[in-house]
Design a protein around this motif. Structure first.
Motif, PDB file in Angstrom:
ATOM      1  N   GLU A 207       6.080  -1.326   9.464  1.00 53.76           N
ATOM      2  CA  GLU A 207       6.116   0.083   9.853  1.00 53.76           C
ATOM      3  C   GLU A 207       6.349   1.016   8.671  1.00 53.76           C
TER       4      GLU A 207
ATOM      5  N   TYR B 164       0.849  -1.179   0.000  1.00 56.25           N
ATOM      6  CA  TYR B 164       0.000   0.000   0.000  1.00 56.25           C
ATOM      7  C   TYR B 164       0.896   1.244   0.000  1.00 56.25           C
TER       8      TYR B 164
ATOM      9  N   PHE C  83       0.553  -5.256   9.332  1.00 49.28           N
ATOM     10  CA  PHE C  83       1.327  -4.263   8.600  1.00 49.28           C
ATOM     11  C   PHE C  83       2.727  -4.084   9.182  1.00 49.28           C
TER      12      PHE C  83
ATOM     13  N   GLN D  58       0.881   5.391   1.260  1.00 51.49           N
ATOM     14  CA  GLN D  58       0.200   6.382   2.093  1.00 51.49           C
ATOM     15  C   GLN D  58       0.894   7.712   1.915  1.00 51.49           C
TER      16      GLN D  58
ATOM     17  N   GLN E 257      -3.052  11.418   3.944  1.00 52.33           N
ATOM     18  CA  GLN E 257      -4.073  10.717   3.161  1.00 52.33           C
ATOM     19  C   GLN E 257      -4.234   9.277   3.633  1.00 52.33           C
ATOM     20  N   GLY E 258      -5.225   8.618   3.086  1.00 52.97           N
ATOM     21  CA  GLY E 258      -5.478   7.223   3.436  1.00 52.97           C
ATOM     22  C   GLY E 258      -4.536   6.289   2.732  1.00 52.97           C
ATOM     23  N   LEU E 259      -4.809   5.000   2.897  1.00 53.18           N
ATOM     24  CA  LEU E 259      -3.968   3.980   2.290  1.00 53.18           C
ATOM     25  C   LEU E 259      -4.469   3.642   0.892  1.00 53.18           C
TER      26      LEU E 259
ATOM     27  N   PHE F 192      -4.143   1.122  -2.223  1.00 51.35           N
ATOM     28  CA  PHE F 192      -3.706  -0.221  -2.582  1.00 51.35           C
ATOM     29  C   PHE F 192      -2.844  -0.200  -3.834  1.00 51.35           C
TER      30      PHE F 192
ATOM     31  N   LEU G 238       3.794   0.894   2.550  1.00 53.73           N
ATOM     32  CA  LEU G 238       3.486  -0.072   3.597  1.00 53.73           C
ATOM     33  C   LEU G 238       3.324  -1.459   3.006  1.00 53.73           C
TER      34      LEU G 238
END
Lengths: 112, 116
Positions: B109, B35, B107, B37, B41-43, B45, B91
């Protein structure tokens, strides 16, 4: 296709107050739902997940969430927050392909 | 116990250079995800592996992005000719089976990439 909407980008709250972080999803099939937390400078950690059964799911750190199929919601709640709950919270839904689709995140800021 | 391990944790690179990001999943986990990021903002894909095949790479933003996985082990995400908009946290995550089976996805780090 599945999607997730987190209705609040930021939620400020005072310590020991209750909090609700809202999440709505769209899906035409049965779903699994997740809440993850990301503390500052750390990776994502699973808070809780809904797979089936009881619609009220309890997670770590005193958080719980309720699955509401008719309202397509999965709101996260905690009756009394602590300073240490300050973090970014992400709602996610699994899609049929196997991956998680995440919302944009809600920044919870707990003030003394 | 050993979680998902990513390296490097931080990488600063010049625009136009290639970068490789590495992910070591939890031992025994067949599913592996990447992913992205971006700041605030969000994750987003990128790609999903089941074993060493990639049934879903729909999230790779351009042909500059590629990923591979060796068996059910290490994965490498490669970004060629990096651009400033590639700056983000990348990620990696893994799970015993697919997320659609309700398996918990763990996940790492992340690898912080800055393109200057």
């Amino acid at each position: 296709a599945q999607s997730v909407t987190q209705l609040d980008s930021q939620v400020p709250v005072f310590e020991e107050a209750p909090v609700e972080l809202r999440c709505n999803y769209s899906s035409s099939v049965s779903v699994y739902l997740f809440w993850y937390v990301q503390y500052p400078n750390q990776g994502l950690q699973l808070l809780l997940k809904y797979l089936s059964g009881s619609t009220l799911v309890k997670g770590i750190n005193g958080f719980e969430a309720e699955f509401n199929k008719s309202q397509t919601s999965f709101h996260l709640r905690k009756p009394s927050v602590h300073i240490s709950d300050t973090a970014e919270y992400f709602c996610a839904v699994s899609d049929q392909g196997g991956k998680l689709i995440f919302g944009q995140g809600t920044e919870l800021s707990v003030k003394p | 116990g050993a979680g998902v391990s990513q390296s490097p944790s931080n990488k600063v690179t010049e625009k136009g250079k290639d970068v490789e990001l590495r992910c070591d999943p939890i031992s025994g986990h067949t599913a592996l995800y990447w992913y992205r990021q971006r700041l605030g903002q969000g994750l987003e894909f990128l790609i999903y592996f089941q074993g060493n095949s990639a049934p879903d790479k729909s999230g790779l933003p351009s042909d500059r992005f590629s990923a591979e996985r060796t068996g059910e082990s290490v994965s490498t995400l490669t970004i060629q000719r990096t651009q400033q908009e590639d700056s983000a946290v990348y990620l990696c995550a893994s799970s015993l089976g697919s997320g659609f089976s309700g398996n918990t996805i763990y996940f790492g780090e992340g690898s912080w990439l800055t393109v200057v």
